[in-house]
Design a protein around this motif. Structure first.
Motif, short mmCIF file in Angstrom:
data_model
loop_
_atom_site.label_atom_id
_atom_site.label_comp_id
_atom_site.label_asym_id
_atom_site.label_seq_id
_atom_site.Cartn_x
_atom_site.Cartn_y
_atom_site.Cartn_z
N UNK A 149 28.32 54.23 18.73
CA UNK A 149 28.65 53.02 19.47
C UNK A 149 29.15 51.99 18.45
N UNK A 150 30.26 51.34 18.80
CA UNK A 150 30.89 50.38 17.88
C UNK A 150 31.13 49.06 18.60
N UNK A 151 30.75 47.98 17.93
CA UNK A 151 31.09 46.65 18.42
C UNK A 151 32.11 46.04 17.47
N UNK A 152 33.28 45.71 18.00
CA UNK A 152 34.34 45.11 17.20
C UNK A 152 34.33 43.60 17.42
N UNK A 153 33.93 42.88 16.40
CA UNK A 153 33.84 41.43 16.51
C UNK A 153 35.18 40.75 16.32
N UNK A 154 35.16 39.44 16.36
CA UNK A 154 36.38 38.67 16.21
C UNK A 154 36.91 38.70 14.79
N UNK A 155 38.20 38.45 14.66
CA UNK A 155 38.83 38.43 13.34
C UNK A 155 38.47 37.16 12.60
N UNK A 156 38.49 37.24 11.28
CA UNK A 156 38.26 36.06 10.45
C UNK A 156 39.35 35.04 10.74
N UNK A 157 38.98 33.78 10.86
CA UNK A 157 39.93 32.74 11.20
C UNK A 157 40.06 31.71 10.08
N UNK A 158 41.08 30.87 10.21
CA UNK A 158 41.30 29.84 9.21
C UNK A 158 42.61 30.07 8.48
N UNK A 159 43.06 29.05 7.77
CA UNK A 159 44.33 29.12 7.05
C UNK A 159 44.35 30.25 6.05
N UNK A 160 43.24 30.42 5.32
CA UNK A 160 43.16 31.49 4.33
C UNK A 160 43.29 32.86 4.95
N UNK A 161 42.62 33.05 6.11
CA UNK A 161 42.66 34.35 6.78
C UNK A 161 44.06 34.67 7.30
N UNK A 162 44.76 33.66 7.78
CA UNK A 162 46.11 33.86 8.32
C UNK A 162 47.08 34.32 7.24
N UNK A 163 46.82 33.94 6.01
CA UNK A 163 47.72 34.30 4.91
C UNK A 163 47.44 35.67 4.33
N UNK A 164 46.31 36.26 4.71
CA UNK A 164 45.96 37.59 4.19
C UNK A 164 46.87 38.65 4.82
#
Length: 219
Positions: A67-82
């Motif tokens: 069983x797998x729970x996929x959480x939300x993606x990391x957010x923020x300016x830094x995360x968007x640039x990854x």
């Protein structure tokens, strides 16, 4: 936590990608045949429904349920640039009565599919897994044997690596660097923002297969 990039490849070029991955990953090829069931449970009004993915590995005997729970993606300016998506993942092994259990506690099936293909594991500074699969629909509930590809001429390529809050900033560049090795055949980007099919993939595939044939003849 997991770092991931995805892309799509034409089925006619999968053999060349297989050859390329075999060279990069030293031949650690594994069959992938996974029955995936998405379950949802409605919560209080105004809240997001709880969603779980129940996975059955059909390539193993006995079959293994996860069983797998996929959480939300990391957010923020830094995360968007990854260059890779960083998201929370929680997994746990389950017994073969897992589906019955989740039905009993209020979950309902949202959809189910079959992923059929292969995977390679790349061991360097961080463990990286590459999966190449055809995503198949099931015409009837649990009808694995009747599954048909959603897009017969296109397959999904995923590159993933486990990470933690302390090391994701090192894992993301490792995934990005690995993705460069595959760029002659597949464009890899964050999930949800596919970069399309590589226009010169046919030329690259022909070159890879030709070199592979020459090496086999020498052996």
């Amino acid at each position: 936590m997991e770092c991931v990039v995805q892309g799509i490849i034409e089925a006619q070029h999968v053999e060349a990608l297989d050859v390329l991955l075999q060279g990069l990953c030293e031949g650690q090829r594994e069959a992938v045949k996974t029955h995936e069931i998405c379950l949802k449970k409605s919560l209080e009004t105004g809240t997001v429904a709880s969603e779980l993915h129940l996975l059955c590995d059909l390539s193993k005997r006995p079959q293994i349920w996860t069983v797998k729970h996929i959480g939300g993606a990391m957010r923020g300016t830094g995360a968007e640039q990854l260059p890779a998506l960083v998201r929370n993942i929680v997994e746990s092994k389950m017994s073969n009565n897992a589906l019955r259990f989740f039905y009993a506690v209020g979950y309902k099936m949202d959809y189910e599919l079959l992923r059929d293909g292969f995977a390679y594991r790349f061991q360097r500074a961080f463990p990286i897994t590459v999966t190449v699969t055809s995503v198949c629909r099931l015409p009837k509930q649990h009808s694995i044997d009747e599954a048909t590809p959603v897009t017969p001429n296109i397959q999904l390529v995923e590159v993933t690596a486990p990470a933690t809050a302390d090391n994701f900033s090192d894992v993301v560049p490792a995934i990005s660097s690995f993705a460069e090795h595959l760029s002659p055949l597949v464009n890899l980007s964050k999930p949800g923002s596919f970069a399309g099919i590589v226009s010169t993939a046919s030329t690259a595939a022909a070159s890879l297969l030709s070199r592979s044939d020459r090496l086999e003849h020498r052996v």
